[in-house]
Design a protein around this motif. Structure first.
Motif, PDB file in Angstrom:
ATOM      1  N   THR A   5       0.825  -1.202   0.000  1.00 60.46           N
ATOM      2  CA  THR A   5       0.000   0.000   0.000  1.00 60.46           C
ATOM      3  C   THR A   5       0.865   1.260   0.000  1.00 60.46           C
ATOM      4  O   THR A   5       0.559   2.236  -0.683  1.00 60.46           O
ATOM      5  CB  THR A   5      -0.929   0.010   1.228  1.00 60.46           C
ATOM      6  N   VAL A   6       1.966   1.218   0.752  1.00 62.12           N
ATOM      7  CA  VAL A   6       2.885   2.353   0.787  1.00 62.12           C
ATOM      8  C   VAL A   6       3.586   2.512  -0.563  1.00 62.12           C
ATOM      9  O   VAL A   6       3.731   3.622  -1.086  1.00 62.12           O
ATOM     10  CB  VAL A   6       3.912   2.173   1.920  1.00 62.12           C
ATOM     11  N   VAL A   7       4.018   1.399  -1.127  1.00 60.52           N
ATOM     12  CA  VAL A   7       4.673   1.439  -2.439  1.00 60.52           C
ATOM     13  C   VAL A   7       3.712   1.967  -3.497  1.00 60.52           C
ATOM     14  O   VAL A   7       4.096   2.747  -4.379  1.00 60.52           O
ATOM     15  CB  VAL A   7       5.189   0.038  -2.814  1.00 60.52           C
ATOM     16  N   ALA A   8       2.443   1.558  -3.416  1.00 63.39           N
ATOM     17  CA  ALA A   8       1.449   2.022  -4.381  1.00 63.39           C
ATOM     18  C   ALA A   8       1.265   3.532  -4.300  1.00 63.39           C
ATOM     19  O   ALA A   8       1.162   4.216  -5.327  1.00 63.39           O
ATOM     20  CB  ALA A   8       0.125   1.309  -4.146  1.00 63.39           C
ATOM     21  N   GLU A   9       1.221   4.084  -3.077  1.00 59.96           N
ATOM     22  CA  GLU A   9       1.090   5.528  -2.923  1.00 59.96           C
ATOM     23  C   GLU A   9       2.307   6.256  -3.477  1.00 59.96           C
ATOM     24  O   GLU A   9       2.185   7.311  -4.108  1.00 59.96           O
ATOM     25  CB  GLU A   9       0.892   5.882  -1.451  1.00 59.96           C
ATOM     26  N   CYS A  10       3.482   5.708  -3.247  1.00 59.08           N
ATOM     27  CA  CYS A  10       4.709   6.335  -3.735  1.00 59.08           C
ATOM     28  C   CYS A  10       4.760   6.317  -5.258  1.00 59.08           C
ATOM     29  O   CYS A  10       5.001   7.349  -5.900  1.00 59.08           O
ATOM     30  CB  CYS A  10       5.913   5.613  -3.139  1.00 59.08           C
ATOM     31  N   ILE A  11       4.521   5.156  -5.849  1.00 60.44           N
ATOM     32  CA  ILE A  11       4.571   5.035  -7.314  1.00 60.44           C
ATOM     33  C   ILE A  11       3.456   5.856  -7.958  1.00 60.44           C
ATOM     34  O   ILE A  11       3.672   6.529  -8.975  1.00 60.44           O
ATOM     35  CB  ILE A  11       4.472   3.560  -7.727  1.00 60.44           C
ATOM     36  N   GLY A  12       2.267   5.811  -7.369  1.00 61.08           N
ATOM     37  CA  GLY A  12       1.155   6.570  -7.938  1.00 61.08           C
ATOM     38  C   GLY A  12       1.424   8.063  -7.953  1.00 61.08           C
ATOM     39  O   GLY A  12       1.140   8.746  -8.951  1.00 61.08           O
ATOM     40  N   THR A  13       1.977   8.588  -6.868  1.00 55.63           N
ATOM     41  CA  THR A  13       2.295  10.017  -6.824  1.00 55.63           C
ATOM     42  C   THR A  13       3.399  10.358  -7.815  1.00 55.63           C
ATOM     43  O   THR A  13       3.350  11.405  -8.473  1.00 55.63           O
ATOM     44  CB  THR A  13       2.725  10.420  -5.401  1.00 55.63           C
ATOM     45  N   ALA A  14       4.388   9.483  -7.931  1.00 52.30           N
ATOM     46  CA  ALA A  14       5.460   9.715  -8.899  1.00 52.30           C
ATOM     47  C   ALA A  14       4.908   9.748 -10.322  1.00 52.30           C
ATOM     48  O   ALA A  14       5.307  10.603 -11.136  1.00 52.30           O
ATOM     49  CB  ALA A  14       6.525   8.619  -8.775  1.00 52.30           C
ATOM     50  N   MET A  15       3.979   8.866 -10.637  1.00 55.79           N
ATOM     51  CA  MET A  15       3.382   8.842 -11.969  1.00 55.79           C
ATOM     52  C   MET A  15       2.553  10.090 -12.236  1.00 55.79           C
ATOM     53  O   MET A  15       2.559  10.645 -13.341  1.00 55.79           O
ATOM     54  CB  MET A  15       2.532   7.585 -12.132  1.00 55.79           C
ATOM     55  N   LEU A  16       1.823  10.557 -11.208  1.00 56.38           N
ATOM     56  CA  LEU A  16       1.025  11.770 -11.380  1.00 56.38           C
ATOM     57  C   LEU A  16       1.911  12.967 -11.689  1.00 56.38           C
ATOM     58  O   LEU A  16       1.601  13.778 -12.577  1.00 56.38           O
ATOM     59  CB  LEU A  16       0.207  12.038 -10.116  1.00 56.38           C
ATOM     60  N   VAL A  17       3.022  13.099 -10.977  1.00 56.67           N
ATOM     61  CA  VAL A  17       3.941  14.212 -11.221  1.00 56.67           C
ATOM     62  C   VAL A  17       4.617  14.056 -12.579  1.00 56.67           C
ATOM     63  O   VAL A  17       4.719  15.025 -13.352  1.00 56.67           O
ATOM     64  CB  VAL A  17       4.986  14.298 -10.094  1.00 56.67           C
ATOM     65  N   LEU A  18       5.060  12.849 -12.889  1.00 61.71           N
ATOM     66  CA  LEU A  18       5.771  12.632 -14.145  1.00 61.71           C
ATOM     67  C   LEU A  18       4.905  12.952 -15.356  1.00 61.71           C
ATOM     68  O   LEU A  18       5.330  13.677 -16.260  1.00 61.71           O
ATOM     69  CB  LEU A  18       6.268  11.188 -14.212  1.00 61.71           C
ATOM     70  N   PHE A  19       3.686  12.437 -15.376  1.00 65.20           N
ATOM     71  CA  PHE A  19       2.843  12.610 -16.555  1.00 65.20           C
ATOM     72  C   PHE A  19       1.986  13.868 -16.492  1.00 65.20           C
ATOM     73  O   PHE A  19       1.737  14.500 -17.530  1.00 65.20           O
ATOM     74  CB  PHE A  19       1.960  11.375 -16.749  1.00 65.20           C
ATOM     75  N   GLY A  20       1.521  14.240 -15.298  1.00 68.68           N
ATOM     76  CA  GLY A  20       0.727  15.451 -15.180  1.00 68.68           C
ATOM     77  C   GLY A  20       1.564  16.709 -15.353  1.00 68.68           C
ATOM     78  O   GLY A  20       1.321  17.521 -16.249  1.00 68.68           O
ATOM     79  N   VAL A  21       2.580  16.846 -14.486  1.00 67.27           N
ATOM     80  CA  VAL A  21       3.470  18.004 -14.611  1.00 67.27           C
ATOM     81  C   VAL A  21       4.262  17.907 -15.912  1.00 67.27           C
ATOM     82  O   VAL A  21       4.588  18.927 -16.536  1.00 67.27           O
ATOM     83  CB  VAL A  21       4.415  18.088 -13.398  1.00 67.27           C
ATOM     84  N   GLY A  22       4.561  16.692 -16.341  1.00 72.31           N
ATOM     85  CA  GLY A  22       5.274  16.515 -17.609  1.00 72.31           C
ATOM     86  C   GLY A  22       4.511  17.074 -18.786  1.00 72.31           C
ATOM     87  O   GLY A  22       5.109  17.592 -19.745  1.00 72.31           O
ATOM     88  N   SER A  23       3.181  16.977 -18.755  1.00 78.84           N
ATOM     89  CA  SER A  23       2.395  17.553 -19.851  1.00 78.84           C
ATOM     90  C   SER A  23       2.560  19.064 -19.908  1.00 78.84           C
ATOM     91  O   SER A  23       2.524  19.670 -20.986  1.00 78.84           O
ATOM     92  CB  SER A  23       0.913  17.189 -19.669  1.00 78.84           C
ATOM     93  N   LEU A  24       2.747  19.684 -18.743  1.00 79.02           N
ATOM     94  CA  LEU A  24       2.969  21.125 -18.695  1.00 79.02           C
ATOM     95  C   LEU A  24       4.381  21.485 -19.136  1.00 79.02           C
ATOM     96  O   LEU A  24       4.591  22.423 -19.926  1.00 79.02           O
ATOM     97  CB  LEU A  24       2.707  21.622 -17.269  1.00 79.02           C
ATOM     98  N   VAL A  25       5.367  20.743 -18.658  1.00 77.52           N
ATOM     99  CA  VAL A  25       6.768  21.063 -18.954  1.00 77.52           C
ATOM    100  C   VAL A  25       7.137  20.746 -20.396  1.00 77.52           C
ATOM    101  O   VAL A  25       7.774  21.553 -21.093  1.00 77.52           O
ATOM    102  CB  VAL A  25       7.694  20.302 -17.988  1.00 77.52           C
ATOM    103  N   LEU A  26       6.726  19.585 -20.870  1.00 77.17           N
ATOM    104  CA  LEU A  26       7.176  19.106 -22.172  1.00 77.17           C
ATOM    105  C   LEU A  26       6.238  19.464 -23.317  1.00 77.17           C
ATOM    106  O   LEU A  26       6.687  19.580 -24.464  1.00 77.17           O
ATOM    107  CB  LEU A  26       7.355  17.583 -22.125  1.00 77.17           C
ATOM    108  N   ALA A  27       4.941  19.601 -23.024  1.00 78.82           N
ATOM    109  CA  ALA A  27       3.988  19.792 -24.117  1.00 78.82           C
ATOM    110  C   ALA A  27       3.046  20.965 -23.893  1.00 78.82           C
ATOM    111  O   ALA A  27       2.073  21.118 -24.632  1.00 78.82           O
ATOM    112  CB  ALA A  27       3.161  18.517 -24.313  1.00 78.82           C
ATOM    113  N   GLY A  28       3.325  21.795 -22.908  1.00 79.02           N
ATOM    114  CA  GLY A  28       2.420  22.893 -22.588  1.00 79.02           C
ATOM    115  C   GLY A  28       2.165  23.840 -23.733  1.00 79.02           C
ATOM    116  O   GLY A  28       1.047  24.339 -23.904  1.00 79.02           O
ATOM    117  N   ASP A  29       3.184  24.115 -24.553  1.00 78.81           N
ATOM    118  CA  ASP A  29       3.023  25.039 -25.677  1.00 78.81           C
ATOM    119  C   ASP A  29       2.152  24.459 -26.780  1.00 78.81           C
ATOM    120  O   ASP A  29       1.673  25.202 -27.643  1.00 78.81           O
ATOM    121  CB  ASP A  29       4.393  25.403 -26.257  1.00 78.81           C
TER     122      ASP A  29
END
Length: 266
Positions: A5-29
């Motif tokens: 359960t702890v690993v799932a929370e860690c990986i899930g948050t990492a994925m949210l930042v990677l792909f969510g914030v990544g959409s802003l950083v890499l493809a925002g324009d």
């Protein structure tokens, strides 16, 4: 509490930042605010279906605080989730930072998908307005989460309204503060951006938690029944009467005894 359960929370948050914030950083324009909002919302829905049955897929310290105040988890589990989420946010931001460094002429210093107010806000929103916006936007997200879930797990169709709420939150929040509503989402990118992102980070750590508290309080008044109310309501229910005035079980309500048999009973 299992390790997974702890690993799932860690990986899930990492994925949210990677792909969510990544959409802003890499493809925002290329995808603008609408595309970024959809990326956050779709990513959350996908992660919820992947980890919802394991950890509940909070992947947000504000949601965990709301669930804690709703008395669905204990303080020990909440604290463990908070550590896993913050670590996951840093891991996701680190992977995104390495990826962004491979893109020619992409600037990461001072920006990198971080949140901000004043000169770092797209509309120049001040600190007070940014704090209020983050509290209200987080309130919406946490309130929807508490409303559509009955226990800890996020299962069935429950991820869909939460993902839609997250999309709406980003649609409104991106022009204001770049939409945090999640301390773990703000912490990771700010550590790698530095500068003004770090000096303003406090607001995006505190305001979402205040929004989570507000959501838990409102949810308690609107959806949670006081202790003993369910038993009182059950005791006050009228007798369950079936067709032709007969109580279930073969009794007439007015007779109080076994139903008469034979033609005369009609």
């Amino acid at each position: 509490m299992e390790t997974r359960t702890v690993v799932a929370e860690c990986i899930g948050t990492a994925m949210l930042v990677l792909f969510g914030v990544g959409s802003l950083v890499l493809a925002g324009d290329y995808i603008n605010a609408l595309g970024i909002s959809l990326a956050f919302g779709f990513t959350l829905i996908a992660i919820a279906y992947a980890f919802g049955r394991i950890s509940g897929c909070h992947i947000n310290p504000a949601i965990t605080l709301g669930v804690l105040l709703a008395k669905r988890i204990d303080i020990r589990r909440a604290a463990t989730y908070w550590v896993a989420q913050l670590v996951g946010g840093i891991i996701g931001a680190a992977i995104l930072f390495l990826l962004a460094k491979q893109v020619p002429r992409l600037q990461t210093a001072g920006a990198f998908g971080t949140n901000g107010y004043g000169g770092r806000s797209p509309v120049g929103l001040g600190a007070g307005g940014a704090f209020l916006a983050e509290v209200l936007l987080t309130f919406l997200l946490v309130f929807v989460f508490l409303t559509v879930t009955q226990k800890v797990a996020l299962v069935g169709v429950e991820p869909i309204p939460v993902g839609l709420a997250y999309t709406a939150v980003n649609l409104i929040g991106i022009p204001l503060t770049w939409a945090s509503v999640n301390p773990a989402r703000s912490l990771g990118p700010a550590l790698f951006a530095g500068g003004g992102a770090l000096s303003q980070l406090w607001l995006f750590l505190v305001a979402p938690m205040v929004g989570g508290v507000l959501a838990a309080v409102v949810h308690r008044f609107t959806h949670q029944r006081p202790v003993g109310q369910a038993q009182q309501e059950q005791a006050a229910e009228p007798p369950r009467v079936g067709p032709w005035g007969r109580m279930r079980g073969g009794h007439r309500p007015e007779a109080g005894g076994p139903e008469a048999k034979g033609p005369e009973a009609a």
